[in-house]
Scaffold this motif. Structure first.
Motif, PDB file in Angstrom:
ATOM      1  N   ARG A   1      -4.616   4.950   4.167  1.00  0.00           N
ATOM      2  CA  ARG A   1      -4.230   3.952   4.303  1.00  0.00           C
ATOM      3  C   ARG A   1      -4.798   3.000   5.422  1.00  0.00           C
ATOM      4  O   ARG A   1      -5.026   1.613   5.201  1.00  0.00           O
ATOM      5  CB  ARG A   1      -2.593   3.996   5.001  1.00  0.00           C
ATOM      6  CG  ARG A   1      -1.738   2.699   5.315  1.00  0.00           C
ATOM      7  CD  ARG A   1      -0.330   2.882   5.662  1.00  0.00           C
ATOM      8  NE  ARG A   1       0.146   1.785   6.039  1.00  0.00           N
ATOM      9  CZ  ARG A   1       0.796   0.818   5.134  1.00  0.00           C
ATOM     10  NH1 ARG A   1       0.939   1.468   3.903  1.00  0.00           N
ATOM     11  NH2 ARG A   1       1.437  -0.202   5.415  1.00  0.00           N
ATOM     12  N   ARG A   2      -5.542   3.648   6.395  1.00  0.00           N
ATOM     13  CA  ARG A   2      -6.161   3.049   7.288  1.00  0.00           C
ATOM     14  C   ARG A   2      -7.404   2.476   6.827  1.00  0.00           C
ATOM     15  O   ARG A   2      -7.838   1.377   7.127  1.00  0.00           O
ATOM     16  CB  ARG A   2      -6.401   4.133   8.568  1.00  0.00           C
ATOM     17  CG  ARG A   2      -7.066   3.564   9.587  1.00  0.00           C
ATOM     18  CD  ARG A   2      -6.624   2.522  10.610  1.00  0.00           C
ATOM     19  NE  ARG A   2      -6.731   1.163  10.460  1.00  0.00           N
ATOM     20  CZ  ARG A   2      -6.059   0.201  10.681  1.00  0.00           C
ATOM     21  NH1 ARG A   2      -5.072   0.399  11.578  1.00  0.00           N
ATOM     22  NH2 ARG A   2      -6.184  -1.019  10.464  1.00  0.00           N
TER      23      ARG A   2
ATOM     24  N   LEU B   1       0.913  -1.200   0.003  1.00  0.00           N
ATOM     25  CA  LEU B   1       0.076  -0.149  -0.044  1.00  0.00           C
ATOM     26  C   LEU B   1       0.761   1.257  -0.014  1.00  0.00           C
ATOM     27  O   LEU B   1       1.689   1.257   1.030  1.00  0.00           O
ATOM     28  CB  LEU B   1      -0.884   0.047   1.226  1.00  0.00           C
ATOM     29  CG  LEU B   1      -1.800  -1.082   1.263  1.00  0.00           C
ATOM     30  CD1 LEU B   1      -2.552  -0.931   2.640  1.00  0.00           C
ATOM     31  CD2 LEU B   1      -2.909  -1.199   0.166  1.00  0.00           C
ATOM     32  N   GLN B   2       0.748   2.125  -0.886  1.00  0.00           N
ATOM     33  CA  GLN B   2       1.420   3.402  -0.910  1.00  0.00           C
ATOM     34  C   GLN B   2       0.831   4.503  -0.129  1.00  0.00           C
ATOM     35  O   GLN B   2       1.445   5.337  -0.038  1.00  0.00           O
ATOM     36  CB  GLN B   2       1.593   3.891  -2.544  1.00  0.00           C
ATOM     37  CG  GLN B   2       2.449   2.852  -3.205  1.00  0.00           C
ATOM     38  CD  GLN B   2       2.743   3.283  -4.697  1.00  0.00           C
ATOM     39  OE1 GLN B   2       2.015   3.760  -5.326  1.00  0.00           O
ATOM     40  NE2 GLN B   2       4.229   3.333  -5.020  1.00  0.00           N
ATOM     41  N   ALA B   3      -0.711   4.426   0.154  1.00  0.00           N
ATOM     42  CA  ALA B   3      -1.386   5.313   0.875  1.00  0.00           C
ATOM     43  C   ALA B   3      -0.567   5.539   2.186  1.00  0.00           C
ATOM     44  O   ALA B   3      -0.021   4.850   2.766  1.00  0.00           O
ATOM     45  CB  ALA B   3      -2.623   5.079   0.904  1.00  0.00           C
ATOM     46  N   ARG B   4      -1.033   6.645   2.792  1.00  0.00           N
ATOM     47  CA  ARG B   4      -0.511   7.222   4.093  1.00  0.00           C
ATOM     48  C   ARG B   4      -1.605   7.538   4.905  1.00  0.00           C
ATOM     49  O   ARG B   4      -2.680   8.172   4.392  1.00  0.00           O
ATOM     50  CB  ARG B   4       0.397   8.176   3.882  1.00  0.00           C
ATOM     51  CG  ARG B   4       1.791   8.086   3.214  1.00  0.00           C
ATOM     52  CD  ARG B   4       2.902   7.155   4.114  1.00  0.00           C
ATOM     53  NE  ARG B   4       3.698   6.714   3.330  1.00  0.00           N
ATOM     54  CZ  ARG B   4       4.320   5.657   3.180  1.00  0.00           C
ATOM     55  NH1 ARG B   4       3.628   4.433   3.600  1.00  0.00           N
ATOM     56  NH2 ARG B   4       5.567   5.258   2.312  1.00  0.00           N
TER      57      ARG B   4
ATOM     58  N   LEU C   1      -7.937   1.476   3.573  1.00  0.00           N
ATOM     59  CA  LEU C   1      -7.698   0.486   2.820  1.00  0.00           C
ATOM     60  C   LEU C   1      -7.367  -0.788   3.592  1.00  0.00           C
ATOM     61  O   LEU C   1      -7.739  -1.874   3.177  1.00  0.00           O
ATOM     62  CB  LEU C   1      -6.572   0.677   1.854  1.00  0.00           C
ATOM     63  CG  LEU C   1      -6.547   2.016   0.642  1.00  0.00           C
ATOM     64  CD1 LEU C   1      -5.541   2.244   0.067  1.00  0.00           C
ATOM     65  CD2 LEU C   1      -7.677   1.555  -0.385  1.00  0.00           C
ATOM     66  N   LEU C   2      -6.679  -0.715   4.786  1.00  0.00           N
ATOM     67  CA  LEU C   2      -6.186  -1.844   5.478  1.00  0.00           C
ATOM     68  C   LEU C   2      -7.608  -2.469   6.142  1.00  0.00           C
ATOM     69  O   LEU C   2      -7.848  -3.434   6.351  1.00  0.00           O
ATOM     70  CB  LEU C   2      -5.327  -1.480   6.592  1.00  0.00           C
ATOM     71  CG  LEU C   2      -4.076  -1.417   5.953  1.00  0.00           C
ATOM     72  CD1 LEU C   2      -3.248  -0.660   7.352  1.00  0.00           C
ATOM     73  CD2 LEU C   2      -3.173  -2.330   5.523  1.00  0.00           C
TER      74      LEU C   2
ATOM     75  N   GLN D   1      -3.185   3.510  -5.342  1.00  0.00           N
ATOM     76  CA  GLN D   1      -2.233   3.194  -4.270  1.00  0.00           C
ATOM     77  C   GLN D   1      -1.981   1.978  -3.478  1.00  0.00           C
ATOM     78  O   GLN D   1      -1.403   1.837  -2.524  1.00  0.00           O
ATOM     79  CB  GLN D   1      -2.954   4.266  -3.181  1.00  0.00           C
ATOM     80  CG  GLN D   1      -2.748   5.950  -3.621  1.00  0.00           C
ATOM     81  CD  GLN D   1      -3.506   6.739  -2.421  1.00  0.00           C
ATOM     82  OE1 GLN D   1      -3.433   6.462  -1.250  1.00  0.00           O
ATOM     83  NE2 GLN D   1      -3.733   7.666  -3.049  1.00  0.00           N
ATOM     84  N   VAL D   2      -2.871   0.974  -4.472  1.00  0.00           N
ATOM     85  CA  VAL D   2      -2.628  -0.349  -3.993  1.00  0.00           C
ATOM     86  C   VAL D   2      -1.750  -1.032  -5.188  1.00  0.00           C
ATOM     87  O   VAL D   2      -2.114  -1.177  -6.032  1.00  0.00           O
ATOM     88  CB  VAL D   2      -4.056  -1.169  -3.779  1.00  0.00           C
ATOM     89  CG1 VAL D   2      -3.732  -2.545  -3.476  1.00  0.00           C
ATOM     90  CG2 VAL D   2      -4.717  -0.050  -2.743  1.00  0.00           C
TER      91      VAL D   2
ATOM     92  N   GLU E   1      -7.692   5.848  -5.226  1.00  0.00           N
ATOM     93  CA  GLU E   1      -7.436   4.922  -4.336  1.00  0.00           C
ATOM     94  C   GLU E   1      -6.823   3.611  -4.676  1.00  0.00           C
ATOM     95  O   GLU E   1      -5.797   3.178  -4.096  1.00  0.00           O
ATOM     96  CB  GLU E   1      -8.804   4.424  -3.676  1.00  0.00           C
ATOM     97  CG  GLU E   1      -9.403   5.580  -2.746  1.00  0.00           C
ATOM     98  CD  GLU E   1     -10.894   5.332  -2.420  1.00  0.00           C
ATOM     99  OE1 GLU E   1     -10.966   5.779  -1.402  1.00  0.00           O
ATOM    100  OE2 GLU E   1     -11.723   4.923  -3.419  1.00  0.00           O
TER     101      GLU E   1
END
Length: 80
Positions: A30-31, A23-26, A33-34, A74-75, A71
């Motif tokens: 990121r939370r 995951l490239q998101a921050r 997506l997780l 970022q995956v 989104e």
């Protein structure tokens, strides 16, 4: 797997499968997506795109989720 490189989830076509690599998101993105189950090693199927091309529906861990193109970029996934 030779010839199969890592790409973003948004690059996969409907009917394709991928395995989450990174995951490239921050932060909150990121939370989210997780929380949707997109953790490394998870298998994802691309179900369909909306008529306008965005969002896209995915099958993840026994449920359907929808992500906007941004989104999905970022995956990072490995096509399987």
């Amino acid at each position: 797997m030779a010839g199969r490189s890592i790409t973003s989830l948004s690059n996969l076509e409907p009917g394709a499968f991928g395995e989450v690599v990174l995951l490239q998101a921050r932060g909150l993105a990121r939370r989210r997506l997780l929380d949707l189950g997109l953790v490394p090693g998870t298998r994802v199927e691309v179900l369909r795109r909306s008529p306008g091309g965005d969002p896209t529906a995915f099958w993840v861990r026994g449920t359907t989720i929808a992500l906007r193109r941004e989104e999905g970029r970022q995956v990072l996934v490995k096509p399987v």
